[in-house]
Design a protein around this motif. Structure first.
Motif, PDB file in Angstrom:
ATOM      1  N   LEU A  38      12.009  -2.168  -2.962  1.00 51.88           N
ATOM      2  CA  LEU A  38      11.307  -1.806  -1.721  1.00 51.88           C
ATOM      3  C   LEU A  38      12.057  -0.734  -0.944  1.00 51.88           C
ATOM      4  O   LEU A  38      11.440   0.158  -0.366  1.00 51.88           O
ATOM      5  CB  LEU A  38      11.082  -3.054  -0.864  1.00 51.88           C
ATOM      6  N   ALA A  39      13.386  -0.793  -0.950  1.00 50.46           N
ATOM      7  CA  ALA A  39      14.173   0.242  -0.268  1.00 50.46           C
ATOM      8  C   ALA A  39      13.981   1.601  -0.944  1.00 50.46           C
ATOM      9  O   ALA A  39      13.839   2.620  -0.267  1.00 50.46           O
ATOM     10  CB  ALA A  39      15.642  -0.149  -0.270  1.00 50.46           C
ATOM     11  N   SER A  40      13.933   1.593  -2.276  1.00 48.14           N
ATOM     12  CA  SER A  40      13.752   2.828  -3.030  1.00 48.14           C
ATOM     13  C   SER A  40      12.357   3.417  -2.806  1.00 48.14           C
ATOM     14  O   SER A  40      12.169   4.639  -2.816  1.00 48.14           O
ATOM     15  CB  SER A  40      13.977   2.552  -4.512  1.00 48.14           C
ATOM     16  N   LEU A  41      11.360   2.542  -2.600  1.00 50.85           N
ATOM     17  CA  LEU A  41       9.969   2.999  -2.455  1.00 50.85           C
ATOM     18  C   LEU A  41       9.560   3.219  -1.002  1.00 50.85           C
ATOM     19  O   LEU A  41       8.413   3.572  -0.743  1.00 50.85           O
ATOM     20  CB  LEU A  41       9.030   1.980  -3.101  1.00 50.85           C
ATOM     21  N   ALA A  42      10.483   3.043  -0.070  1.00 49.47           N
ATOM     22  CA  ALA A  42      10.169   3.170   1.360  1.00 49.47           C
ATOM     23  C   ALA A  42       9.441   4.476   1.731  1.00 49.47           C
ATOM     24  O   ALA A  42       8.519   4.443   2.554  1.00 49.47           O
ATOM     25  CB  ALA A  42      11.430   2.994   2.194  1.00 49.47           C
ATOM     26  N   PRO A  43       9.796   5.632   1.135  1.00 49.65           N
ATOM     27  CA  PRO A  43       9.096   6.867   1.532  1.00 49.65           C
ATOM     28  C   PRO A  43       7.607   6.878   1.172  1.00 49.65           C
ATOM     29  O   PRO A  43       6.851   7.674   1.724  1.00 49.65           O
ATOM     30  CB  PRO A  43       9.823   7.960   0.741  1.00 49.65           C
ATOM     31  N   TYR A  44       7.185   6.013   0.257  1.00 45.12           N
ATOM     32  CA  TYR A  44       5.793   6.015  -0.194  1.00 45.12           C
ATOM     33  C   TYR A  44       4.958   4.903   0.435  1.00 45.12           C
ATOM     34  O   TYR A  44       3.733   4.973   0.431  1.00 45.12           O
ATOM     35  CB  TYR A  44       5.740   5.856  -1.725  1.00 45.12           C
ATOM     36  N   ILE A  45       5.634   3.884   0.953  1.00 43.08           N
ATOM     37  CA  ILE A  45       4.920   2.709   1.476  1.00 43.08           C
ATOM     38  C   ILE A  45       4.295   3.028   2.820  1.00 43.08           C
ATOM     39  O   ILE A  45       4.918   3.622   3.695  1.00 43.08           O
ATOM     40  CB  ILE A  45       5.889   1.500   1.574  1.00 43.08           C
ATOM     41  N   ILE A  46       3.035   2.596   2.966  1.00 45.72           N
ATOM     42  CA  ILE A  46       2.313   2.758   4.224  1.00 45.72           C
ATOM     43  C   ILE A  46       2.516   1.489   5.030  1.00 45.72           C
ATOM     44  O   ILE A  46       2.152   0.406   4.587  1.00 45.72           O
ATOM     45  CB  ILE A  46       0.806   2.973   3.967  1.00 45.72           C
ATOM     46  N   THR A  47       3.114   1.648   6.201  1.00 46.19           N
ATOM     47  CA  THR A  47       3.290   0.485   7.070  1.00 46.19           C
ATOM     48  C   THR A  47       2.175   0.482   8.101  1.00 46.19           C
ATOM     49  O   THR A  47       1.805   1.531   8.628  1.00 46.19           O
ATOM     50  CB  THR A  47       4.662   0.530   7.779  1.00 46.19           C
ATOM     51  N   GLY A  48       1.632  -0.692   8.343  1.00 47.54           N
ATOM     52  CA  GLY A  48       0.506  -0.715   9.254  1.00 47.54           C
ATOM     53  C   GLY A  48       0.328  -1.955   9.941  1.00 47.54           C
ATOM     54  O   GLY A  48       0.477  -2.932  10.202  1.00 47.54           O
ATOM     55  N   GLN A  87       0.861  -1.183   0.000  1.00 48.77           N
ATOM     56  CA  GLN A  87       0.000   0.000   0.000  1.00 48.77           C
ATOM     57  C   GLN A  87       0.898   1.233   0.000  1.00 48.77           C
ATOM     58  O   GLN A  87       1.852   1.304   0.780  1.00 48.77           O
ATOM     59  CB  GLN A  87      -0.887   0.020   1.249  1.00 48.77           C
ATOM     60  N   ILE A  88       0.585   2.187  -0.868  1.00 50.54           N
ATOM     61  CA  ILE A  88       1.384   3.411  -0.927  1.00 50.54           C
ATOM     62  C   ILE A  88       0.487   4.637  -0.823  1.00 50.54           C
ATOM     63  O   ILE A  88      -0.723   4.547  -1.028  1.00 50.54           O
ATOM     64  CB  ILE A  88       2.226   3.494  -2.225  1.00 50.54           C
ATOM     65  N   SER A  89       1.106   5.749  -0.514  1.00 43.85           N
ATOM     66  CA  SER A  89       0.409   7.036  -0.442  1.00 43.85           C
ATOM     67  C   SER A  89       1.118   8.016  -1.366  1.00 43.85           C
ATOM     68  O   SER A  89       2.331   8.207  -1.275  1.00 43.85           O
ATOM     69  CB  SER A  89       0.433   7.561   0.993  1.00 43.85           C
ATOM     70  N   LEU A  90       0.339   8.621  -2.275  1.00 46.17           N
ATOM     71  CA  LEU A  90       0.870   9.641  -3.198  1.00 46.17           C
ATOM     72  C   LEU A  90      -0.032  10.866  -3.072  1.00 46.17           C
ATOM     73  O   LEU A  90      -0.864  11.119  -3.921  1.00 46.17           O
ATOM     74  CB  LEU A  90       0.861   9.113  -4.641  1.00 46.17           C
ATOM     75  N   ASN A  91       0.147  11.620  -1.986  1.00 46.77           N
ATOM     76  CA  ASN A  91      -0.793  12.692  -1.683  1.00 46.77           C
ATOM     77  C   ASN A  91      -0.328  14.088  -2.101  1.00 46.77           C
ATOM     78  O   ASN A  91      -0.878  15.077  -1.646  1.00 46.77           O
ATOM     79  CB  ASN A  91      -1.146  12.662  -0.191  1.00 46.77           C
ATOM     80  N   SER A  92       0.690  14.161  -2.974  1.00 46.19           N
ATOM     81  CA  SER A  92       1.094  15.470  -3.498  1.00 46.19           C
ATOM     82  C   SER A  92       1.692  15.296  -4.903  1.00 46.19           C
ATOM     83  O   SER A  92       2.154  14.209  -5.258  1.00 46.19           O
ATOM     84  CB  SER A  92       2.121  16.145  -2.581  1.00 46.19           C
ATOM     85  N   ILE A  93       1.685  16.371  -5.657  1.00 46.79           N
ATOM     86  CA  ILE A  93       2.220  16.330  -7.020  1.00 46.79           C
ATOM     87  C   ILE A  93       3.712  16.002  -6.994  1.00 46.79           C
ATOM     88  O   ILE A  93       4.193  15.198  -7.797  1.00 46.79           O
ATOM     89  CB  ILE A  93       1.955  17.676  -7.736  1.00 46.79           C
ATOM     90  N   ASP A  94       4.449  16.603  -6.074  1.00 41.21           N
ATOM     91  CA  ASP A  94       5.888  16.336  -5.975  1.00 41.21           C
ATOM     92  C   ASP A  94       6.156  14.875  -5.648  1.00 41.21           C
ATOM     93  O   ASP A  94       7.101  14.277  -6.168  1.00 41.21           O
ATOM     94  CB  ASP A  94       6.536  17.237  -4.922  1.00 41.21           C
ATOM     95  N   LYS A  95       5.318  14.297  -4.786  1.00 35.13           N
ATOM     96  CA  LYS A  95       5.477  12.891  -4.422  1.00 35.13           C
ATOM     97  C   LYS A  95       5.246  11.991  -5.633  1.00 35.13           C
ATOM     98  O   LYS A  95       5.959  11.016  -5.827  1.00 35.13           O
ATOM     99  CB  LYS A  95       4.497  12.542  -3.298  1.00 35.13           C
ATOM    100  N   VAL A  96       4.263  12.322  -6.460  1.00 35.34           N
ATOM    101  CA  VAL A  96       3.978  11.534  -7.668  1.00 35.34           C
ATOM    102  C   VAL A  96       5.170  11.602  -8.617  1.00 35.34           C
ATOM    103  O   VAL A  96       5.621  10.581  -9.144  1.00 35.34           O
ATOM    104  CB  VAL A  96       2.686  12.022  -8.371  1.00 35.34           C
ATOM    105  N   LYS A  97       5.717  12.799  -8.826  1.00 38.21           N
ATOM    106  CA  LYS A  97       6.854  12.949  -9.739  1.00 38.21           C
ATOM    107  C   LYS A  97       8.071  12.162  -9.254  1.00 38.21           C
ATOM    108  O   LYS A  97       8.712  11.464 -10.035  1.00 38.21           O
ATOM    109  CB  LYS A  97       7.215  14.433  -9.903  1.00 38.21           C
TER     110      LYS A  97
END
Length: 80
Positions: free
Chosen positions: A70-80, A5-15
């Motif tokens: 997964l290491a590269s995508l860590a800032p976007y992954i939602i841990t829960g 599960q990821i979160s992309l809640n801003s334009i900068d985050k998507v880019k």
């Protein structure tokens, strides 16, 4: 295949998310409800509801390549 599960809640985050995915020669799909888009497509991502978490399917086998992804995508992954 790995799903997170990821979160992309801003334009900068998507880019930055798309730029991070472009480093890998792997297919990525974003799933939101009944919609599935190529995660490397900025236009596709903006067609989704970004106010909620999105499912990311990583088409890679377990191993060092998946660990790098997964290491590269860590800032976007939602841990829960």
């Amino acid at each position: 295949m790995k799903t997170v599960q990821i979160s992309l809640n801003s334009i900068d985050k998507v880019k930055s998310f798309v730029n991070d995915l472009m480093k890998f020669d792997t297919d990525f799909d974003l799933v939101s409800g009944r919609y599935v888009v190529d995660a490397k497509s900025i236009m596709g991502i903006f067609s989704l509801d970004l106010s909620k978490p999105i499912e990311l399917n990583i088409q890679a086998d377990e191993g060092p390549e998946l660990d790098k992804i997964l290491a590269s995508l860590a800032p976007y992954i939602i841990t829960g």
